[in-house]
Enzyme design. Structure first.
Site, PDB file in Angstrom:
ATOM      1  N   SER A  88     -47.600 -16.521  15.841  1.00 49.37           N
ATOM      2  CA  SER A  88     -47.278 -16.007  17.178  1.00 49.37           C
ATOM      3  C   SER A  88     -47.023 -17.161  18.162  1.00 49.37           C
ATOM      4  CB  SER A  88     -48.374 -15.068  17.697  1.00 49.37           C
ATOM      5  OG  SER A  88     -49.516 -15.779  18.079  1.00 49.37           O
ATOM      6  N   ASN A  89     -47.671 -18.286  17.957  1.00 50.42           N
ATOM      7  CA  ASN A  89     -47.375 -19.447  18.814  1.00 50.42           C
ATOM      8  C   ASN A  89     -45.958 -19.963  18.558  1.00 50.42           C
ATOM      9  OD1 ASN A  89     -49.566 -20.499  20.701  1.00 50.42           O
ATOM     10  ND2 ASN A  89     -50.758 -20.005  18.875  1.00 50.42           N
ATOM     11  N   LYS A 149     -53.597 -35.226  -1.275  1.00 49.97           N
ATOM     12  CA  LYS A 149     -53.121 -34.986   0.089  1.00 49.97           C
ATOM     13  C   LYS A 149     -51.979 -35.934   0.476  1.00 49.97           C
ATOM     14  CE  LYS A 149     -55.138 -34.179   4.617  1.00 49.97           C
ATOM     15  NZ  LYS A 149     -55.709 -32.856   4.719  1.00 49.97           N
ATOM     16  N   ASN A 173     -51.301 -30.292  18.650  1.00 47.59           N
ATOM     17  CA  ASN A 173     -51.999 -29.129  18.089  1.00 47.59           C
ATOM     18  C   ASN A 173     -52.463 -28.238  19.235  1.00 47.59           C
ATOM     19  OD1 ASN A 173     -53.360 -27.496  16.113  1.00 47.59           O
ATOM     20  ND2 ASN A 173     -55.288 -28.454  16.730  1.00 47.59           N
ATOM     21  N   HIS A 230     -55.591 -25.539  20.048  1.00 47.05           N
ATOM     22  CA  HIS A 230     -56.890 -25.093  19.536  1.00 47.05           C
ATOM     23  C   HIS A 230     -57.443 -24.010  20.467  1.00 47.05           C
ATOM     24  CE1 HIS A 230     -60.639 -25.214  17.417  1.00 47.05           C
ATOM     25  NE2 HIS A 230     -61.267 -25.261  18.585  1.00 47.05           N
TER      26      HIS A 230
HETATM   27  C1  GAR Z   1     -54.158 -19.653  17.193  1.00 45.69           C
HETATM   28  O1  GAR Z   1     -55.160 -18.983  17.916  1.00 45.69           O
HETATM   29  C2  GAR Z   1     -54.420 -21.145  17.165  1.00 45.69           C
HETATM   30  O2  GAR Z   1     -54.969 -21.635  18.355  1.00 45.69           O
HETATM   31  C3  GAR Z   1     -55.420 -21.220  16.047  1.00 45.69           C
HETATM   32  O3  GAR Z   1     -54.939 -20.348  15.064  1.00 45.69           O
HETATM   33  C4  GAR Z   1     -54.234 -19.289  15.709  1.00 45.69           C
HETATM   34  C5  GAR Z   1     -52.872 -19.206  15.086  1.00 45.69           C
HETATM   35  O4  GAR Z   1     -52.193 -18.077  15.566  1.00 45.69           O
HETATM   36  N1  GAR Z   1     -55.548 -22.572  15.540  1.00 45.69           N
HETATM   37  C6  GAR Z   1     -56.699 -23.069  15.119  1.00 45.69           C
HETATM   38  O5  GAR Z   1     -57.742 -22.440  15.078  1.00 45.69           O
HETATM   39  C7  GAR Z   1     -56.618 -24.511  14.654  1.00 45.69           C
HETATM   40  N2  GAR Z   1     -57.933 -25.059  14.541  1.00 45.69           N
HETATM   41  P1  GAR Z   1     -50.642 -17.908  15.354  1.00 45.69           P
HETATM   42  O6  GAR Z   1     -50.379 -18.158  13.854  1.00 45.69           O
HETATM   43  O7  GAR Z   1     -50.367 -16.494  15.735  1.00 45.69           O
HETATM   44  O8  GAR Z   1     -49.929 -18.908  16.198  1.00 45.69           O
END
Ligand code: GAR
Length: 203
Positions: A15-16, A67, A109, A111
């Site tokens: 979604s981001n 990795k 990133n 968070h």
């Molecule tokens: C988001 O809330 C992001 O902040 C989080 O995962 C979700 C991804 O949502 N990221 C973390 O927790 C990283 N440590 P999305 O796939 O809908 O963008």
């Protein structure tokens, strides 16, 4: 002027990523998503990319001895697509040396907590369980630690008495969708300067 070329790494629903694409298409963000890479074959983020004609690639970490080799393949793909800024959008892996060295201070990133509180994979749940009154989200440059890099922008949301992980996550997500594009736009405008571990925002 050439648009900042983004390489988005996502492990899940994306979604981001979608918010970034929408902001670009609405003319609010001067950037271009050059490629979307996922470590999960079924990540909906890959489909979102395809829906918008953006190149997508699944890279299977299990196919590599370690990795470093896995990340070499990511870097190759990013370079092939002339990516300038790497954008982690729900990418649920710690970034290693190979990617960090290829894109030093050029990886962002997001968070879902107000760092340095509640790093890791359950930022929203940890905030609810701790009992904080406010939480939010943080956009930061990525370094070798877990959610420890220099902070670019943060947005705050209240934590309500009856919140659970999901209701708080939904409230935070609305802010994520705004603040990530704002941070990328600042980068596109050349307005972010690193001073030690601090990010200066200026013209
Ligand atoms: C988001 O809330 C992001 O902040 C989080 O995962 C979700 C991804 O949502 N990221 C973390 O927790 C990283 N440590 P999305 O796939 O809908 O963008």
């Amino acid at each position: 002027m050439a648009k900042l070329r983004l390489g988005v790494l996502a492990s899940g629903r994306g979604s981001n990523l979608q918010a970034i694409i929408d902001n670009i298409e609405a003319g609010k963000l001067d950037a271009e998503v050059a490629v979307v890479i996922s470590d999960k074959p079924a990540a909906y983020a890959l489909e979102r990319a395809r829906n918008h004609g953006i190149p997508d690639k699944y890279i299977n970490p299990g196919e590599f001895p370690g990795k470093a080799e896995y990340e070499k393949s990511i870097v190759e793909c990013l370079k092939e697509n002339r990516v300038e800024l790497v954008v982690l959008a729900g990418y649920m892996r710690l970034v290693g040396k190979v990617l960090l060295e290829a894109y030093t201070n050029r990886i962002m990133n997001i968070h879902p907590a107000l760092l340095p509180s509640f790093p890791g994979t359950h930022g929203q749940r940890d905030a609810v369980e701790y009992g904080v009154r406010f939480s939010g989200c943080t956009v930061h440059f990525v370094d070798s630690g877990m959610d420890t890099g220099p902070i670019i922008l943060q947005a705050v949301v209240p934590v309500m008495q009856d919140d659970d992980e999901d209701t708080l996550a939904a409230r935070i997500l609305q802010e994520e969708h705004k603040v990530y594009s704002q941070a990328i736009q600042l980068c596109a405008e050349g307005k972010l300067t690193l001073e030690g571990r601090k990010v200066r925002i200026g013209g």
